[in-house]
Design an enzyme around this catalytic site. Structure first.
Site, short mmCIF file in Angstrom:
data_model
loop_
_atom_site.label_atom_id
_atom_site.label_comp_id
_atom_site.label_asym_id
_atom_site.label_seq_id
_atom_site.Cartn_x
_atom_site.Cartn_y
_atom_site.Cartn_z
N CYS A 218 0.83 -1.21 0.00
CA CYS A 218 0.00 0.00 0.00
C CYS A 218 0.86 1.26 0.00
O CYS A 218 0.46 2.29 -0.54
CB CYS A 218 -0.94 -0.01 1.19
SG CYS A 218 -0.13 -0.27 2.77
N HIS B 8 -1.51 0.87 7.72
CA HIS B 8 -1.97 0.97 6.34
C HIS B 8 -1.71 2.38 5.82
O HIS B 8 -1.87 3.36 6.55
CB HIS B 8 -3.47 0.65 6.25
CG HIS B 8 -4.00 0.64 4.85
ND1 HIS B 8 -3.51 -0.18 3.87
CD2 HIS B 8 -4.99 1.37 4.26
CE1 HIS B 8 -4.17 0.03 2.74
NE2 HIS B 8 -5.07 0.96 2.96
#
Length: 966
Positions: A37, A288
């Site tokens: 990510c 994340h």
């Protein structure tokens, strides 16, 4: 369910392919390959940098077909060769692909990234920009060659005591410390503030040729079009030795005026916010990454979260949702109020600002060869969509046909009275109704009995259906055998009924037999029955009936599994039957009636006939049956032998007591214990270890006696094998020249095999305990260095016990006779053999300065030294190890090859310069002083790194990197 109305979507599990299409006026997402990510956030940010995208499109391709103008063959997949080509193709797909998201795996593989491990995002940005700049520097077009410098590169210089350094430094992002600050401008101010160079950190003046106190600061010379501000949220925690994330709020505005931070005011330095990179989570090693990026053409903000892209309402940056997702912490501060045009975040790790003067109406066209590749990918996507749509359509069509078929068959499924019918498996019918698992041919073999017909106990798992429906199923799916109205096995039904009747009759017969047993039998009309059998005959009969019932129920081999398990169960049943058979408790070993009348009684003929119905194979003994003649003879002989045995035992006891109380015996072991009828418990004699230490028998089962004693024993006991030991020694000769011979001789092959196996077992262990004994001459130093090893009262006793002469502390060595004293042995060779041969207590007595470690035979000496380092705080190069007088110095050798066996004791002698610790600490403190405010503090005791080097500080092993200018 099938008889009602069914939604079309229930006939398939295929998602709508149109959901994978890119929406109108929307951006394309990127697939997260596991832990990528952080890569996706930077790719989206770089893609929306129009100048960078246009420059990359101008890079010439190395594709030979395109260079030759022939076009790329349709049957050949395009494979980018360079990082620029990967980025070109990726940007072209992000711009004109019809997919909702694309796969960046080719780009990630080209960079050699591990998709399962999350890397540091800031480090990735720096390394990739450096790689991209180096790759583009080979291009001839200056707009392409210098794009990274124009967009991201700025310059600053160090000013020392008013003198500016001649060497200009370039930067691609400003790394700002956020600890202790609340506003972005405060972070920039600290970055540019003046620093004092004093003490060990003084500045070396070339004019004076000496170190002088000075001041130093950074002066910004030029700023790039795209200003990247790295917020240093991930810092090193010196307490834990790991990175941690700072979750403090930092305020920043949408417009940033850098003019106050520039000494030369001859330019435009007003920037506007274009991207905010966010890290969700509280840990620096997980979480994340997402990106909020402004569209440079429309001014609208978008949130890029891998495959999902959301447009913000009202062309405004909205970070509130991201801030709420962070996990709360104990030291969490309240979110400050933000005015119009300002924002604050505790998760932002990078802010990107763009100059306001840049052109916003830049139009980017995809090059022809890249557009051709994109169109080819779009065609593949359309084909996939059509294929998925067709599969959904076919599944719906099959489902509708099946729906109508089930409703039609259900009407004709029941068999009318008097009409033919079939039995079919309920399990197969369920699979037929389940469209996800197409049914296999019908298989009814699992429901058959041993006679090849339908088992009566399987009726519950079968369905009775009409012959019409059965014909349809067998015609379409095949299989068999068909089980119609005549398929039910009458033999099995009759057998089951018989067993059920017997079970019902058992209760009545039990009462009848109980009453019959109360009647006294007269004459010879009765039968002998075992008392134990009479007590448990009802339970035996019930178990026997249950076994017959189970045999009938599981007569089909396929129902019981493989034949091997069935044979094993039959063997178990046979064993149980041998133990539980009725009336066999009065059968003697010769198969006749036993002689003990206490174990049997006479029952009437009527009672025996009742019992015979349940146990037809039981042994039958009429009342006039004589007992076993052989058992009678053995009984008489046994009584005579018992009397003789008691008389001999009394004589043996008296003789052995006189024999073994002879004080002239050369026994060094304990006296044997004398019991009724024999002698047991002989202990080995230490001086016999020259010979018997190689005999393949337990040492504690061997004793040495004089020949006269052996003659006495031979008269009392039967001897199978005689083992004779002969000692030969010349008069006045050295005791070491004594020879021992045995009859029979020792087997050299068995002896060698035993020794090899023993050595192999000792050198192939996986988890064993060894003991490290630290040798310290000064006991006071020992207590100061290892206070946890201070001796307790019980340990002191063990220490006194250790100081006893060899053997006295071993309980196996003490004399059981209090009046007998232990003989003294002065010969050195005898003591060495005594140490090897005497059986010791298995409990290892730990003494002061000793610790236990778990090791394996294949472990190297270096790995053991690392364990010792953590246990005793002694560096590997300061460790002197030895075992049994042998120095251990080969770090690459395994413990097994060095002779380290379980329960070994290794001596550790440490060369620790205790007096030099303070001096070494002062040296390290001087080095640390060169970095003011970074690594202060020191400790007086030494520490060791896993690499084995000794250092002083806060538990860290530092690597110093020095940049030398000029």
């Amino acid at each position: 369910v099938w008889l009602g109305e069914i939604d079309e979507n229930s006939f398939h599990n295929i998602d709508d392919p149109n959901y994978e299409r890119r929406k109108k006026n929307a951006f394309v997402g990127l697939t997260n390959l596991g832990a990528t990510c952080y890569v996706n956030t930077f790719l989206q940010m770089w893609f929306l940098n129009l100048e960078l995208r246009q420059a990359l499109y101008l890079c010439p391709s190395t594709c030979s077909e395109y260079v030759a103008g022939e076009g790329i063959p349709k049957d050949k997949d395009y494979e980018p060769q360079t990082i620029c080509e990967h980025l070109q193709y990726l940007f072209a797909l992000l711009q004109n692909s019809k997919r909702r998201y694309i796969d960046p795996s080719g780009f990630v593989r080209a960079l050699g990234l591990d998709t399962g491990q999350q890397q540091d995002a800031q480090e990735f940005s720096k390394l990739f920009m450096s790689l991209l700049e180096d790759t583009l520097s080979k291009q001839k077009n200056p707009d392409v060659r210098n794009i990274v410098q124009k967009q991201f590169c700025g310059e600053y210089a160090y000013v020392t005591c008013g003198r500016e350094s001649k060497l200009v430094s370039k930067f691609y992002e400003l790394e700002l410390n956020i600890q202790g600050h609340k506003q972005l401008t405060d972070c920039i101010t600290e970055f540019l503030k003046e620093e004092k160079l004093e003490g060990d950190n003084r500045y070396f003046c070339e004019t004076c040729q000496s170190k002088q106190n000075a001041t130093r600061k950074i002066r910004l010379l030029s700023l790039p079009c795209t200003l990247n501000l790295q917020l240093m949220r991930f810092v090193f925690d010196r307490q834990t030795g790991h990175k941690k994330k700072l979750n403090t709020y930092i305020g920043f505005s949408e417009l940033l005026d850098m003019e106050p931070f520039m000494e030369q005011k001859n330019g435009v330095y007003v920037y506007e916010l274009s991207a905010v990179l966010i890290h969700r989570g509280v840990s620096a090693y997980s979480g994340h990454y997402i990106a909020h990026v402004k569209d440079p053409q429309t001014g609208e903000w978008y949130k890029f979260n891998d495959e999902d892209i959301d447009k913000m309402e009202g062309k405004k940056l909205q970070l509130g949702i991201e801030e709420d997702l962070a996990e709360p912490s104990k030291s969490q501060t309240r979110k400050p109020k933000c005015g119009k045009g300002t924002h604050c975040s505790r998760n932002a790790y990078m802010l990107v600002y763009r100059l306001q003067t840049r052109e916003k109406s830049l139009t980017i066209e995809v090059p022809a060869f890249l557009q051709e590749l994109v169109e080819r990918d779009n065609c593949k996507f359309e084909e996939w969509c059509n294929e998925m749509a067709e599969m959904r359509k076919q599944s719906v069509a099959r489902g509708k046909i099946k729906h109508e078929e089930v409703k039609e068959l259900y009407k004709r499924l029941p068999a009318e009275a008097g009409s033919p019918y079939d039995f079919i498996s309920l399990e197969w019918l369920q699979k037929w109704l389940d469209e996800s698992t197409p049914p296999k041919p019908i298989d009814n073999t699992a429901c058959l009995c041993s006679h090849g017909k339908l088992h009566p106990d399987k009726i519950s798992i079968m369905k009775r259906i009409s012959e019409y429906v059965a014909d349809f199923f067998y015609r379409r799916y095949g299989g068999g055998p068909r089980l119609n109205v005549k398929a039910l096995c009458k033999d099995c039904v009759v057998e089951r009924c018989r067993i059920l009747r017997l079970k019902n009759q058992l209760n009545e017969d039990y009462k009848a037999v109980t009453n019959l047993l109360k009647i006294t039998v007269k004459g010879n009309d009765g039968f002998w029955v075992g008392k134990a059998s009479l007590r448990s005959w009802r339970q035996l009969a019930l178990e026997q009936l249950n076994e017959q019932d189970e045999d009938t129920e599981h007569s089909n081999g396929k129902m019981n599994g493989n034949a091997q398990s069935k044979d094993e169960s039959n063997e178990e049943k046979k064993e149980e039957e041998e133990e539980l058979n009725f009336n066999e408790d009065i059968v003697c070993p010769h198969g006749d009636l036993c002689i003990s009348e206490n174990e049997r009684r006479v029952v009437s003929k009527e009672a025996w006939e009742k019992l015979k119905q349940y146990f037809p194979k039981a042994p039958e003994f009429p009342n006039n049956k004589e007992c076993c003649s052989q058992c009678k003879i053995l009984e008489r002989e046994g009584e005579e032998n018992e009397a003789l045995h008691k008389m001999m035992a009394s004589e043996q006891k008296t003789s052995l007591q006189n024999l073994f109380h002879d004080k002239c015996r050369p026994c060094l072991g304990s006296w044997p214990q004398v019991w009724e009828g024999g002698v047991v418990g002989f202990e080995p004699r230490a001086w016999l270890f020259h010979v018997i230490k190689h005999v393949l028998v337990p040492l504690h089962s061997i004793a040495l006696i004089w020949p006269s004693e052996w003659e006495r024993i031979q008269k009392l006991f039967v001897v199978d094998h005689v083992i004779k030991i002969t000692r030969t020694q010349a008069a006045g000769a050295d005791p070491e020249s004594t020879l021992y011979t045995s009859e029979p001789q020792l087997c050299p092959e068995c002896r060698e095999g035993l020794l090899c196996q023993q050595q192999r077992d000792l050198r192939e262990y996986t988890q064993a305990t060894i003991y490290i004994h630290k040798v310290v001459d000064n006991k006071k130093v020992m207590k100061d260095a290892a206070p946890e090893l201070n001796v307790s009262s019980s340990e002191a006793e063990e220490e006194r016990e250790e100081n006893k002469p060899e053997g006295e502390q071993d309980p196996d060595f003490n004399q059981t006779n209090g009046g007998a004293k232990r003989q003294k042995v002065s010969h050195q060779s005898f003591i060495s053999y005594q140490k090897q041969g005497i059986r010791r207590s298995t409990r290892h007595r730990k003494v002061r300065g000793e610790k236990a470690l778990l090791v394996s035979a294949n472990q190297t000496l270096k790995e053991l030294k690392i364990q010792i380092m953590h246990a005793f705080s002694v560096a590997p190069f300061d460790q002197n190890l030895s075992i049994d007088g042998k120095i251990l110095n080969d770090d690459t050798a395994t413990l097994g090859s060095l002779g380290v066996i379980p329960e070994s004791v290794i001596l550790l002698k440490a060369d620790e310069p205790l007096a030099d610790y303070a001096a070494m600490d002062d040296v390290m403190q001087g080095e640390v002083g060169g970095w003011p405010g970074r690594f202060g503090g020191s400790r007086k005791e030494p520490h060791y790194c896993d690499c084995g080097r000794r250092f002083s500080g806060q538990g860290l092993c530092w690597i110093w990197v020095v940049k030398v200018e000029n």
